[in-house]
Design an enzyme around this catalytic site. Structure first.
Site, PDB file in Angstrom:
ATOM      1  NE  ARG A 120      -3.939   0.548   1.827  1.00 20.48           N
ATOM      2  CZ  ARG A 120      -5.202   0.725   2.216  1.00 20.48           C
ATOM      3  NH1 ARG A 120      -5.482   1.561   3.204  1.00 20.48           N
ATOM      4  NH2 ARG A 120      -6.181   0.069   1.641  1.00 20.48           N
ATOM      5  CG  HIS A 147      -8.199   0.098  -3.235  1.00 22.90           C
ATOM      6  ND1 HIS A 147      -7.548  -1.079  -2.880  1.00 22.90           N
ATOM      7  CD2 HIS A 147      -8.811   0.529  -2.094  1.00 22.90           C
ATOM      8  CE1 HIS A 147      -7.758  -1.333  -1.608  1.00 22.90           C
ATOM      9  NE2 HIS A 147      -8.515  -0.370  -1.101  1.00 22.90           N
ATOM     10  CD  GLN A 150     -12.977  -1.573  -1.434  1.00 23.64           C
ATOM     11  OE1 GLN A 150     -12.237  -1.534  -0.465  1.00 23.64           O
ATOM     12  NE2 GLN A 150     -14.226  -2.023  -1.350  1.00 23.64           N
ATOM     13  CG  ASP A 242     -13.713   6.385  -1.636  1.00 22.78           C
ATOM     14  OD1 ASP A 242     -13.808   6.387  -0.396  1.00 22.78           O
ATOM     15  OD2 ASP A 242     -12.660   6.071  -2.230  1.00 22.78           O
ATOM     16  CB  CYS A 282     -14.169   1.409  -0.737  1.00 22.40           C
ATOM     17  SG  CYS A 282     -13.680   3.140  -0.639  1.00 22.40           S
ATOM     18  NE  ARG A 310     -10.571  -5.191  -0.123  1.00 23.33           N
ATOM     19  CZ  ARG A 310      -9.824  -4.195   0.378  1.00 23.33           C
ATOM     20  NH1 ARG A 310     -10.414  -3.134   0.880  1.00 23.33           N
ATOM     21  NH2 ARG A 310      -8.496  -4.229   0.336  1.00 23.33           N
TER      22      ARG A 310
HETATM   23  N1   CP Z   1     -11.398   0.098   1.845  1.00 23.37           N
HETATM   24  C1   CP Z   1     -10.160   0.071   2.349  1.00 23.37           C
HETATM   25  O1   CP Z   1      -9.157  -0.114   1.625  1.00 23.37           O
HETATM   26  O2   CP Z   1     -10.122   0.184   3.707  1.00 23.37           O
HETATM   27  P1   CP Z   1      -8.802   0.440   4.563  1.00 23.37           P
HETATM   28  O3   CP Z   1      -8.221   1.757   4.131  1.00 23.37           O
HETATM   29  O4   CP Z   1      -9.243   0.421   6.007  1.00 23.37           O
HETATM   30  O5   CP Z   1      -7.831  -0.682   4.272  1.00 23.37           O
END
Ligand code: CP
Length: 335
Positions: A120, A147, A150, A242, A282, A310
């Site tokens: 990440r 992402h 997701q 989002d 998300c 997820r």
């Molecule tokens: N949706 C998502 O990626 O959540 P986090 O940022 O908590 O990992």
């Protein structure tokens, strides 16, 4: 790479469909058929998790996160442990991944120890660079551009709710961010219909839009862009939003707070969607900014189904990229 057979029973169509050693940096790394196979495997894993308890046996995965996370961290850790693997989580929030040594050197160390790398990062180039240098699979767990995990979980959730994804329309309203990019590319691969309702100047990355349109020519997907949120939402099966300000853009928060209020998903906006429409996010949600409590807490909301999936979808990703061979039908029930 060592392979293993996981399913205990003969599959209806004993075709081996894995892509071991590959990366998942972008949704563009998948073909339409691979995406279909991934959803089929995710469905098998979700319903028969006990048959996949050794899918990552003997495999260690390294996770480096430059940004905070609840869902992505826990669902990857639970997925890896649930598949019989082990995991190291490295908190990179205080120093970028390549601050101490080059990405190249990190990659050549990691590939000697681990079976896969989950990243990440702020810069999408960091994920691309790790994928280029490391000879083990690299999975994008969110970058500034995409992402993918997701969006895959989101469309898997929609398949559970609606069945044939080619017959539904999803409207994304709000900021044209990394999640929207991955939803757009996934819709294109699936031959689905997507509307993007974003303010002027906050739309999709032009290259991603061009790539999605190129994929759509082959799959029959329909992509519509509009700046009016009510037009975007009219009659759709799913409404997605989002945060107005993604991680890394905090300095723009005040300006965005002036621009985005018409894109808030509230009872008035969602009433324009189909009567059966679901609400998606998300998470984390900024309640009463991009979505009101009345919508996110309503019966339409499937945000926690998305969050649950997820884990199941990431199990399928890990199994296909890192876990070796699985026996599964190539086509899903919806093919
Ligand atoms: N949706 C998502 O990626 O959540 P986090 O940022 O908590 O990992």
């Amino acid at each position: 790479m060592r392979s293993q057979t996981i399913a205990a029973e003969p599959a209806p169509h004993p075709i081996t469909t894995t892509f071991p050693g590959r990366d998942l940096v972008s949704i563009r790394d998948l073909s339409p058929l691979e995406l279909e196979s991934l959803f089929h495997l995710a469905s098998l894993i979700k319903t028969r998790p006990e048959e996949f308890r050794a899918a990552l046996a003997g495999k260690h995965i390294a996770m480096f996160f430059e940004k905070p996370s609840l869902r992505t961290r826990i669902t990857f850790e639970a997925a890896i442990c649930g598949l019989g693997g082990s995991v190291s989580f490295i908190d990179q929030r205080h120093e970028r991944l390549d601050a101490r040594e080059t990405l190249n050197d990190i990659a050549h160390n990691l590939e000697r120890w681990v079976g896969g790398i989950v990243l990440r990062t702020f810069a999408h180039e960091t994920v691309e660079g790790m994928a280029e240098h490391a000879c083990v699979p690299v999975i994008n767990a969110l970058s500034e551009v995409e992402h993918p995990c997701q969006a895959l979980a989101d469309y898997f959730t929609l398949q559970e709710k609606f069945g044939d994804l080619r017959k539904i329309t999803l409207a994304y309203v709000g900021d044209g961010n990394n999640v929207m990019h991955s939803l757009l590319l996934t819709a294109a691969l699936l031959g689905s219909k997507i509307r993007l309702g974003t303010p002027k100047g906050y739309g999709a990355n032009p290259q991603i839009l061009a790539d999605a349109r190129e994929i759509a020519k082959q799959t029959g997907a329909v992509i519509e862009l509009m700046s009016d949120p009510r037009k975007a939402v009219r009659g759709v099966d799913a409404v997605y939003t989002d945060a107005w300000t993604s991680m890394g853009h905090e300095h723009e928060t005040d300006e965005r707070a002036r621009i985005f209020p018409p894109y808030q998903v509230n009872n008035e906006l969602i009433a324009v969607a189909a009567p059966h429409a679901v609400f998606m996010h998300c998470l984390p949600a900024h309640r009463n900014e991009e979505v009101t409590d009345a919508v996110i807490d309503s019966v339409r909301s499937i945000v926690f189904d998305q969050a649950e999936n997820r884990m199941h979808v990431q199990k399928a990703i890990l199994t296909m990229l890192i876990g070796g061979k699985t026996r599964q039908p190539l086509r899903s029930a919806h093919a």
